[in-house]
Design an enzyme around this catalytic site. Sequence first.
Site, PDB file in Angstrom:
ATOM      1  N   HIS A   1       0.855  -1.192   0.000  1.00  0.00           N
ATOM      2  CA  HIS A   1       0.000   0.000   0.000  1.00  0.00           C
ATOM      3  C   HIS A   1       0.882   1.229   0.000  1.00  0.00           C
ATOM      4  O   HIS A   1       1.902   1.269   0.690  1.00  0.00           O
ATOM      5  CB  HIS A   1      -0.908  -0.007   1.244  1.00  0.00           C
TER       6      HIS A   1
ATOM      7  N   ASP B   1      -7.848  -3.947  -0.605  1.00  0.00           N
ATOM      8  CA  ASP B   1      -8.395  -4.047  -1.961  1.00  0.00           C
ATOM      9  C   ASP B   1      -8.371  -5.489  -2.455  1.00  0.00           C
ATOM     10  O   ASP B   1      -9.267  -5.921  -3.180  1.00  0.00           O
ATOM     11  CB  ASP B   1      -7.591  -3.156  -2.920  1.00  0.00           C
TER      12      ASP B   1
END
Length: 427
Positions: free
Chosen positions: A306, A363
């Site tokens: 991330h 995600d």
Amino acid sequence: MSKTALLEYDGKKYEFPVIIGSENEPAIDIQKLRDLTGAITLDPGYKNSGSCKSDITFLDGEEGILRYRGYAIEDLAEKADFLEVAYLVIFGELPTQEELSQFETDIRKYTLVNEEMKNIIDGFPKTAHPMGVLSALTSALTAFNPKVVNVENEKEMYEAVCKTMGKFLVIATWTYRKMMGYPLNYYDNTIGYVDNFMQLMFKLPTGPYASNPVVIDALDKLFILHADHEQNCSTSTVRIVGSSHAGLFASISAGVSALWGPLHGGANQAVLEMLEEIQKDGGDAAKYMAKAKDKEDPFRLMGFGHRVYKNFDPRARIIKKAADEVLRTLGVDDPILNIAKELEAAALVDEYFVSRKLYPNVDFYSGIIYRALGIPTDMFTVMFAIGRLPGWIAQWKEMRINKEPIGRPRQVYTGYPLRDFKPKDKR
């Protein structure tokens, strides 16, 4: 004693105050920089620039911390439901049982969408991307709710919040119904907010629909995890549009458009598209793990690591458990999801990924859940928008109440200096 930062520029020294946040984050206040020095800062992407002070969300990417109004995301996901968290994010405190019941009741007052909105959605082809439709429908709500909200009036602001929470969920699901060619559904005031999402999406006039409690719990957690995330692209868009005193619906519509971008809200969609490509190529997860580790290969694993969380994504730890429960409960046998589980298992033990802290992020797991529920890939970002709605409302409300000035970044001009105009016959 307050701290200051010393800047030496063009032979002169200037002092600027240092502001310390409640979590000991320092910020150099340069509001008077241009007035004092004639210079501005250059910070493409605003990675080092604070645009506001905010009481809503604290994020520490290095330590993997996410908190809403001081509450750890882990506690909220385990102990609260989405509407509780929405109330917390928007109004600043967790609601009492009475406040929560009233909040849900008041949202239900505004879940009917004007029938003329159907004329607008009918104007889109079935092939239109749901996020484009959602942005247009959100903006169109302004036409049916033209009254300007007085942010200083608590009753008006509260009603605007309830209206936005009620109508946005309905029109978000309508984008799916349009894409599928199904008749549009209406909110059922006898069931909960997240349960309504599933009914609005999947209930058909040919028979009853019963939601699975495991699915509802997983979606509840996903919406909570997405509720706010500090000054990201879509949130800062909502604030800067709202700083012009544009209305709440118009500002949120702009946020939807910003979220649509593949570098922001489209990340979980990119995960599924990657998995589909791997399956088309034979479904060899080990082959693609090797490609991801090859510096000469352009392939990158989507949904791992991330840009903000440098250690781990705290949201991923929470939703991994929910994803496992959904897959187990539904008994989904899907080659795409089997590839996802192989990639996940390998990445969690592979030294290359572990040493670089490239763990599966929120995600990755949200994409798995949405796929298991039969939600089309094009709808993934709409799901993100439903969860993020409380954060957008809260940030807009905070910006207006704080009377923040209109957003107006500067620039460093790098074009031509003054030039003489040439007539057409001499160009």
